[in-house]
Scaffold this motif. Sequence first.
Motif, mmCIF file in Angstrom:
data_model
loop_
_atom_site.group_PDB
_atom_site.id
_atom_site.type_symbol
_atom_site.label_atom_id
_atom_site.label_comp_id
_atom_site.label_asym_id
_atom_site.label_seq_id
_atom_site.Cartn_x
_atom_site.Cartn_y
_atom_site.Cartn_z
ATOM 1 N N ASP A 1 46.545 18.715 22.699
ATOM 2 C CA ASP A 1 47.020 18.307 24.013
ATOM 3 C C ASP A 1 47.546 19.500 24.801
ATOM 4 O O ASP A 1 48.076 20.464 24.249
ATOM 5 N N ASP A 2 47.398 19.395 26.130
ATOM 6 C CA ASP A 2 47.936 20.401 27.057
ATOM 7 C C ASP A 2 47.527 21.809 26.648
ATOM 8 O O ASP A 2 48.357 22.709 26.489
ATOM 9 N N ILE A 3 46.228 22.013 26.496
ATOM 10 C CA ILE A 3 45.758 23.325 26.034
ATOM 11 C C ILE A 3 45.851 24.379 27.142
ATOM 12 O O ILE A 3 45.788 25.583 26.860
ATOM 13 N N ALA A 4 45.988 23.947 28.387
ATOM 14 C CA ALA A 4 46.100 24.878 29.515
ATOM 15 C C ALA A 4 47.491 24.740 30.126
ATOM 16 O O ALA A 4 47.714 23.896 30.992
ATOM 17 N N PRO A 5 48.466 25.531 29.682
ATOM 18 C CA PRO A 5 49.829 25.372 30.192
ATOM 19 C C PRO A 5 49.926 25.727 31.670
ATOM 20 O O PRO A 5 49.053 26.411 32.228
ATOM 21 N N ASN A 6 50.976 25.245 32.311
ATOM 22 C CA ASN A 6 51.200 25.540 33.715
ATOM 23 C C ASN A 6 51.408 27.042 33.912
ATOM 24 O O ASN A 6 51.941 27.734 33.040
ATOM 25 N N ILE A 7 50.993 27.541 35.074
ATOM 26 C CA ILE A 7 51.056 28.982 35.328
ATOM 27 C C ILE A 7 51.640 29.252 36.712
ATOM 28 O O ILE A 7 51.616 28.397 37.607
ATOM 29 N N ALA A 8 52.162 30.460 36.889
ATOM 30 C CA ALA A 8 52.648 30.947 38.176
ATOM 31 C C ALA A 8 52.009 32.307 38.443
ATOM 32 O O ALA A 8 51.896 33.135 37.541
ATOM 33 N N VAL A 9 51.577 32.516 39.681
ATOM 34 C CA VAL A 9 50.889 33.745 40.067
ATOM 35 C C VAL A 9 51.544 34.293 41.329
ATOM 36 O O VAL A 9 51.868 33.537 42.255
ATOM 37 N N PHE A 10 51.734 35.622 41.370
ATOM 38 C CA PHE A 10 52.408 36.257 42.500
ATOM 39 C C PHE A 10 51.566 37.416 43.033
ATOM 40 O O PHE A 10 50.782 38.021 42.296
ATOM 41 N N SER A 11 51.767 37.736 44.317
ATOM 42 C CA SER A 11 51.108 38.900 44.895
ATOM 43 C C SER A 11 51.909 39.385 46.100
ATOM 44 O O SER A 11 52.682 38.633 46.704
ATOM 45 N N GLY A 12 51.703 40.638 46.442
ATOM 46 C CA GLY A 12 52.316 41.227 47.624
ATOM 47 C C GLY A 12 51.343 42.209 48.244
ATOM 48 O O GLY A 12 50.614 42.919 47.535
ATOM 49 N N ALA A 13 51.292 42.256 49.581
ATOM 50 C CA ALA A 13 50.326 43.123 50.259
ATOM 51 C C ALA A 13 50.936 43.670 51.545
ATOM 52 O O ALA A 13 51.876 43.099 52.107
ATOM 53 N N VAL A 14 50.345 44.778 52.002
ATOM 54 C CA VAL A 14 50.797 45.401 53.238
ATOM 55 C C VAL A 14 49.584 45.935 53.992
ATOM 56 O O VAL A 14 48.599 46.381 53.390
ATOM 57 N N LYS A 15 49.636 45.827 55.314
ATOM 58 C CA LYS A 15 48.608 46.400 56.184
ATOM 59 C C LYS A 15 49.289 47.328 57.178
ATOM 60 O O LYS A 15 50.279 46.940 57.830
ATOM 61 N N VAL A 16 48.786 48.543 57.293
ATOM 62 C CA VAL A 16 49.388 49.556 58.162
ATOM 63 C C VAL A 16 48.331 50.083 59.119
ATOM 64 O O VAL A 16 47.237 50.478 58.684
ATOM 65 N N GLU A 17 48.631 50.092 60.412
ATOM 66 C CA GLU A 17 47.731 50.681 61.407
ATOM 67 C C GLU A 17 47.947 52.189 61.431
ATOM 68 O O GLU A 17 48.983 52.673 61.863
ATOM 69 N N LEU A 18 46.956 52.933 60.949
ATOM 70 C CA LEU A 18 47.055 54.393 60.917
ATOM 71 C C LEU A 18 46.689 55.013 62.255
ATOM 72 O O LEU A 18 47.354 55.935 62.734
ATOM 73 N N LEU A 19 45.605 54.513 62.843
ATOM 74 C CA LEU A 19 45.156 54.910 64.170
ATOM 75 C C LEU A 19 44.786 53.643 64.928
ATOM 76 O O LEU A 19 44.863 52.540 64.382
ATOM 77 N N GLU A 20 44.355 53.772 66.161
ATOM 78 C CA GLU A 20 44.072 52.595 66.983
ATOM 79 C C GLU A 20 43.054 51.670 66.336
ATOM 80 O O GLU A 20 43.194 50.449 66.377
#
Length: 410
Positions: free
Chosen positions: A81-100
Amino acid sequence: MRVLKTLAQTTVLGCAVSMIPAAAFAGGWSTEGIADYDLLFADGKFVVETQATYADRNVDFKNAKTNQTGQSEDTTNSTADDIAPNIAVFSGAVKVELLENLDLYARLNQPYLIREQPGFDWNGRYAIGETNADALGFDAMLSYKHEVSKGNFVRVFGGLRSVTVDYEQLSKTLAPVLDPSTGNPIGTVDLDTDINVDSKREYGFRIGAAFEKPEIALRAMIAYESAIDVELDGALSIQNVGSFGSNAAATLPQSIEAKVQTGIAPKWLASLGVKWTDWSVLNELAVDVASPGGPVPTKVVRDLGYSDGWIVEAGIGHQLTDKLSLGSSVTWDKGIGGPYSDTYSLSLGGSYDFAKNVKFTLGGRAIFKTSGEGSYDIAKTGAVNSQVNTDYEYDSSWNFAVSSKIRVAF
């Protein structure tokens, strides 16, 4: 002209909900959905985004039967039973304008995750008791946007993907108990067996292009992600026997994805995406062991036998007010084999602007997982060759996930 202007405004809020944050069910081991790096296209000179997903999973094995060398077929304890336990996934990202017209995108995330834990009470424990794997990914891309004609833009992007992988495979080994006076077998005992290997950071790449027409909130994108070869080192440990240096090699699959989204009416946005992933390249995991001989194998091979994966997703978003947008999507995810069967899901969510530059998105996903069957096949070679095969089935089930995302632009 006023309609076109309204469609353009839809891009700002609609893009956040045209695809609800991914639900950590993205095909096989992957946690990434289609074009889940859409922050790359966000407005703003400096934009930061964090995302968290929690998935409630529900999979039970039944009708398991195990065959192994030198033993009769075992059908006792045929459920897990319950062979796939509950999971939590995280991520973080950034976008930077270098030029126009030149942007930098970077992300830290968990692109792959495995939690298969049928346990050590079912008859398949001699093949697999647990499989746990974690990956830490880091992406970095450059994006160049060029106006090819008035109001029409072409964007090209590309850069590095990188990942580290930790892999653990736990099982039991059925060993004979010998009579110390005669040396003859008088019974058997289960010994804990653990394969634990990890990799250094390995690299691949992503390239892609997009056509954009902001006037009608149109974007058509295609991207390719390369395979990544990983070399893993660690140890095979057997209870009461010892720990032995081990290494393995695996290829994380390549993928191709395409997505188009467009305004279809004032304050309405529609999207359609498809993704193919070459999971069939990962047909086995072979672990070489620095064995001293005797009962310790020189190689342990797990036959995975995956097929290629496909994801198709359609979404629609609607801007209710200047601050609030709602969205929904439907997704078909083709199973790749084993415990990963086809899934059909419905997502609902919303995006709210707390301030001019702060957006919060919350989404939920209901996933219908189809019934299926699979097998765990483990071959051990050395002084003594052995094979363990466990076949199992599972019923259809409902799974659920909730995701949140915060985006801050400057």
